[in-house]
Design an enzyme around this catalytic site. Structure first.
Site, PDB file in Angstrom:
ATOM      1  CG  ASP A   1      49.208  28.670   4.997  1.00 23.53           C
ATOM      2  OD1 ASP A   1      49.338  29.660   5.738  1.00 23.53           O
ATOM      3  OD2 ASP A   1      48.774  27.569   5.380  1.00 23.53           O
TER       4      ASP A   1
ATOM      5  CG  ASN B   1      44.835  25.792   8.871  1.00 23.55           C
ATOM      6  OD1 ASN B   1      44.405  26.424   7.916  1.00 23.55           O
ATOM      7  ND2 ASN B   1      46.137  25.676   9.125  1.00 23.55           N
TER       8      ASN B   1
ATOM      9  CB  THR C   1      49.497  15.811  19.528  1.00 26.30           C
ATOM     10  OG1 THR C   1      50.238  17.036  19.620  1.00 26.30           O
ATOM     11  CG2 THR C   1      48.019  16.122  19.655  1.00 26.30           C
ATOM     12  CG  LEU C   2      52.725  11.565  22.020  1.00 26.83           C
ATOM     13  CD1 LEU C   2      52.422  10.203  22.627  1.00 26.83           C
ATOM     14  CD2 LEU C   2      53.856  12.252  22.790  1.00 26.83           C
TER      15      LEU C   2
ATOM     16  CG  ASP D   1      46.151  23.842  12.600  1.00 27.22           C
ATOM     17  OD1 ASP D   1      46.411  24.030  13.805  1.00 27.22           O
ATOM     18  OD2 ASP D   1      46.761  24.409  11.674  1.00 27.22           O
TER      19      ASP D   1
ATOM     20  N   GLY E   1      49.728  20.914   1.705  1.00 31.19           N
ATOM     21  CA  GLY E   1      49.047  22.126   2.183  1.00 31.19           C
ATOM     22  C   GLY E   1      48.222  21.844   3.428  1.00 31.19           C
TER      23      GLY E   1
HETATM   24  O1  RIB Z   1      49.415  24.906  11.608  1.00 33.57           O
HETATM   25  C1  RIB Z   1      49.661  25.244  10.284  1.00 33.57           C
HETATM   26  C2  RIB Z   1      49.461  26.709  10.074  1.00 33.57           C
HETATM   27  O2  RIB Z   1      50.445  27.416  10.793  1.00 33.57           O
HETATM   28  C3  RIB Z   1      49.601  27.178   8.645  1.00 33.57           C
HETATM   29  O3  RIB Z   1      48.406  27.125   7.922  1.00 33.57           O
HETATM   30  C4  RIB Z   1      50.191  28.572   8.792  1.00 33.57           C
HETATM   31  O4  RIB Z   1      49.341  29.582   8.337  1.00 33.57           O
HETATM   32  C5  RIB Z   1      50.548  28.724  10.257  1.00 33.57           C
HETATM   33  O5  RIB Z   1      49.650  29.499  10.932  1.00 33.57           O
END
Ligand code: RIB
Length: 312
Positions: free
Chosen positions: A13, A43, A219-220, A251, A286
């Site tokens: 990212d 993630n 999810t909201l 995630d 992040g």
């Molecule tokens: O959900 C977030 C993710 O979406 C980020 O980490 C990015 O890599 C994309 O896949």
């Protein structure tokens, strides 16, 4: 408690904080830049690992510096990535992410090696999928590989949790294989063919259940989440926090939910745990750097409980 297996994407990212998103043709100045590991699969796998699950992560990377760094990082974190695929001469996945002052984001992903995580490779790893108690999937690898993973898991009675992100439609045969379907409003609308604004959230969830999913979690965002199965339903409001960056919050929610359910917790406890983990995530910058540990979530929940007890 059995293993959680995650079959999914891995990205690097490139995150820039901006005051506001640029318009077409415009250049704006970034306020802060951060490079971190990401990708929805990675993630969710890291979240489940940090939050107390025994996790195996099957992903695909190129033989470039980004792939090398990612593998080293996951090994350092203690995440099992031994069954991952390294594709020669292919760039690893990347995501270019802008985050504005309200913590909202815009993301462009370049899948690279993620597109090489083929159904054939998934089939090669079938014994690992069969021996897990929960399979966690997203939509940043080829659709056919998601289907193959579901097929293998379902034959072995491995629970299947599918987070349909990024949004896309799903064949009915695939929905029927899914035990836990996790979707946001946009994803729910695309799969169900119904508009929340026209029929309401409950009716959209009911449609997804009618299509064959055994349970649905909607999810909201800052409003929380709603869960429904044939026998249960819960509405869990979101914890109130000051948002810094929403990247990775969904995630973290999925990884945490997988851990709770895989431990045999009831739906309500697992949803509260997942909501707390994602609330902490949005207070930090992040995706992966924001994922809390199990201890941090317990501390957050204890603190929240004692504050709400004191105010009643
Ligand atoms: O959900 C977030 C993710 O979406 C980020 O980490 C990015 O890599 C994309 O896949």
């Amino acid at each position: 408690m059995g293993k959680i297996i995650v079959v999914g994407s891995s990205n690097t990212d490139l995150i820039t904080r901006v005051e506001r998103f640029p318009k077409a043709g415009e250049t704006v100045e970034g306020k802060h830049f951060m490079l971190a590991m990401g990708g929805k699969g990675a993630n969710q796998a890291l979240a489940a690992h940090k939050l107390g699950g025994e996790v195996k992560f099957i992903t695909s990377m190129g033989d470039d510096i980004n792939g090398e760094n990612a593998l080293k990082y996951y090994q350092k974190e203690g995440l099992d990535v031994k069954s991952s695929l390294i594709i020669k001469g292919t760039p690893s996945g990347t995501a270019t992410i802008l985050v504005d002052e309200n913590g909202e984001n815009c993301i462009v992903i370049t899948p690279g090696a993620n597109n090489g995580l083929s159904p054939e490779y998934v089939f090669e790893r079938k014994e690992e999928i069969r021996s897990a108690s929960l399979l966690l999937l997203q939509m940043e690898i080829p659709y056919e590989s998601v289907i193959e993973s579901c097929r293998i898991a379902s034959e072995a009675n491995t629970n299947i949790m599918l987070n349909v992100a990024p949004a896309r439609s799903l064949a009915r045969e695939v929905i029927r294989l899914v035990d836990i379907l996790v979707v946001n409003e946009t994803e729910a609308e695309i799969i169900s063919g119904e508009k929340v604004i026209e029929v309401g959230e409950q009716a959209v969830v009911d449609k997804l259940l009618a299509l064959g999913a055994r349970s649905v979690v909607l999810t909201l965002g800052s409003r929380g989440c709603f869960m429904k199965s044939e026998s249960e339903h819960y509405t869990i409001p979101a914890f109130k926090v000051k948002p810094v960056d929403s990247t990775g919050a969904g995630d973290t929610f999925c990884g945490a939910l997988a851990v709770g359910l895989n431990k045999g917790w009831g739906w309500k406890d697992a949803l509260i745990f997942a909501s707390a983990a994602s609330a902490i995530c949005v207070t930090r910058m992040g995706a992966q750097p924001s994922i809390p540990t199990e201890k941090e979530v317990q501390f957050f929940l204890n603190k929240y409980q004692s504050t709400s007890n004191n105010t009643h």
